[in-house]
Design an enzyme around this catalytic site. Structure first.
Site: not given
Ligand code: NAP
Ligand code: MG
Length: 486
Positions: A185, A237, A242, A259, A293, A391
């Site tokens: 997804k 994410g 998470g 992650e 990140c 962040e």
């Molecule tokens: P996000 O808003 O947390 O979304 C990540 C994924 O989760 C998307 O596919 C999102 O889709 C989905 N999602 C949202 N709510 C959900 C739920 N309740 N159940 C299941 N899935 C759900 O993160 P982002 O804005 O895409 O990315 C930025 C974040 O990722 C930052 O916090 C960054 O630090 C982190 N990140 C971490 C790493 C690592 O390796 N630690 C690497 C890259 C990025 P929808 O938006 O459609 O809900």
């Protein structure tokens, strides 16, 4: 390119029309529509999970060598398609061409090759025999055991925007290598290249149901997937999402690899190679507009090196050209969406209100289109301020100061995150001593370079579990002890 291309869900080896239509994926630089992504219904998410469930017994019993060959074929097909994929992934992510051609695609292929290789190795762990006395349970004797690594089952791979293909590959390649089946997804902002990647999976002849992709514009598809009949969620994410996933998954005892966010501290001692530190810290601006990140976005500078470091960082920031990611001389492209640009700006406003000094940036770049943030440097920052605790996920660096080593460690550890920290010092003994005190899953000493064989993951609210190298395979396995008389 773009709107005329069609994108469908990939479920059970078939291209499926989404039951809820589509939504526009927007180029963050031009604000033009790149393509229409499918809006999956909950029923279709469940279909994908069911397909992966059905495919699991055969795939998990496929000899590792055959799985390795399948992953190699997938990497080959994908590599042939890279020239077609680069413009698409560039358009949907807004990455500069330099980033689009390398990190967005090459690393994806590399990951499939790495796990094809690792799939071929035996990862079971033999144990020395143990002398067991007679017990009420059973007769004594020499008892042997082997620890077998079994696949977990159906893995939901939920990825963030920034490096869609590479993030996906980091989950899918080890999961498939270990014998799991997957439902991917992607993030709603940049899912299109992953749907094209599914064509490569089809062409490479992966059995139906082994690899499925569902997409959607909001949380519904991801949430439905976490609740579906799956065995594990591998999520990258934000921390709040998470946490929500962990709560839901916990009810079904689904395995988790999380992650999450980071607020990387970069401790710079007064004996550091300042030019090296500036280049490393500067990657927080220059590398994918800070949408990474692991970046050292929170500088913790010794007060004797502070002014020199800030001067050089400011000079570096001002030299970075912001604008059209397709232009050869552009270093800083847009951030992913208008919403994200606004989030960064409003967090910067809190820094302004708290009294931070804006040494570079802080003003929206004057461009005709696109969601841009200028490389921004804030000094005089206190650790309790929101700009030090939260962040940005954009091209912003904040600077705090310290006087002694203990204070540096306390400041570095003083956020809820613990993903990636850095130490710059000429004294390797001190750097190592400090690294060992950091509550962080990863520490770079005098470098922001990675080692892809090392385990990667977070302490504290930055996540649970590790992937990377062989640790990636381990993450997608359950240990099974098989005990026998020897
Ligand atoms: P996000 O808003 O947390 O979304 C990540 C994924 O989760 C998307 O596919 C999102 O889709 C989905 N999602 C949202 N709510 C959900 C739920 N309740 N159940 C299941 N899935 C759900 O993160 P982002 O804005 O895409 O990315 C930025 C974040 O990722 C930052 O916090 C960054 O630090 C982190 N990140 C971490 C790493 C690592 O390796 N630690 C690497 C890259 C990025 P929808 O938006 O459609 O809900
Ligand atoms: Mg999101």
């Amino acid at each position: 390119m773009g709107a005329q291309q069609t994108f469908r869900l990939f479920i059970n080896g078939e291209w499926v029309e989404p039951s809820k239509g589509g939504y526009a994926v927007v180029n963050p630089a031009t604000e033009q529509v790149v393509g229409e992504a499918p809006e999956a219904g909950v029923d279709q998410v469940n279909d994908a999970a069911a397909a992966a469930r059905d495919a699991f017994p055969a795939w998990s019993r496929t000899p590792p060598g055959e799985r390795a060959e399948a992953l190699q074929r997938l990497a080959d097909v994908f590599e042939r398609r890279i020239p077609d994929l680069v413009p698409l992934v560039q358009a949907e992510t807004g990455a500069t061409m330099r980033v689009a051609k390398t990190l967005q695609v090459t690393q994806c292929a590399d990951r499939f090759r790495r796990y094809a290789r690792l799939a071929n190795e035996n990862h079971d762990i033999p144990l020395p025999p143990s002398v067991m006395p007679n017990t009420a349970l059973a007769k004594g004797g020499l008892i042997g055991a082997v620890v077998a690594r079994q696949p977990v089952g159906v893995v939901a791979c939920i990825t963030p925007y920034n490096f869609p293909l590479t993030n996906m590959a980091g989950k899918v390649a080890p999961a498939l290598a270990m014998g799991n089946t997957v439902v991917v997804k992607p993030a709603p902002q940049d899912p299109l290249a992953i749907l094209r990647f599914a064509e490569a999976a089809e062409e490479a002849g992966l059995p139906p149901g082994v690899f499925n992709v569902v997409t959607g514009s909001g949380a519904e598809a991801g949430q439905a997937l976490v609740e579906a009949d799956i065995d594990m969620v591998s999520f990258t994410g934000s921390t709040p999402v998470g946490q929500r996933i962990a709560e839901t998954a916990g009810r079904g005892m689904k395995r988790l690899l999380l992650e999450l966010g980071g607020k990387g501290a970069g401790i710079v001692f007064d004996d550091a190679d300042v030019a090296g530190a500036v280049a490393g810290i500067g990657s927080s601006w220059s590398f994918h507009s800070g949408q990474i990140c692991t970046a050292p976005t929170r500088v913790i500078a010794h007060r004797d090196v502070h002014d020199e470091l800030v001067d050089k960082l400011a000079a570096y920031a001002k030299f970075l050209k912001v604008g059209d990611p397709l232009a050869d001389d552009t270093i800083v492209g847009p951030v992913i969406t208008e919403l994200q640009r606004d989030r960064v700006e409003s967090l910067l406003d809190t820094g302004r209100q708290d009294g931070a000094e804006f040494v570079a940036g802080g003003v929206r770049p004057d461009l005709d289109s696109g969601f841009y943030v200028a490389p921004t440097l804030l000094t005089g920052v206190k650790n309790e301020w929101r700009v030090a605790q939260e962040e940005f996920f954009g091209p912003v660096v904040v600077v705090e100061t310290f006087e002694d080593e203990d204070e540096a460690v306390a400041l570095a550890n003083g956020t809820p995150f613990g993903l990636y920290d850095y130490v710059w010092s000429a004294d390797s003994v001190r750097a190592y001593r400090v690294a060992r005190q950091l509550r962080s899953g990863n520490v770079g000493i005098n470098t922001v370079q990675r080692n892809h064989e090392a385990p990667f993951g977070g302490f504290k609210l930055s996540g649970v579990g590790r992937d990377g190298g062989v640790f990636g395979l381990h993450a997608y396995s359950e240990l099974q002890s098989i005990v026998f008389p020897s």
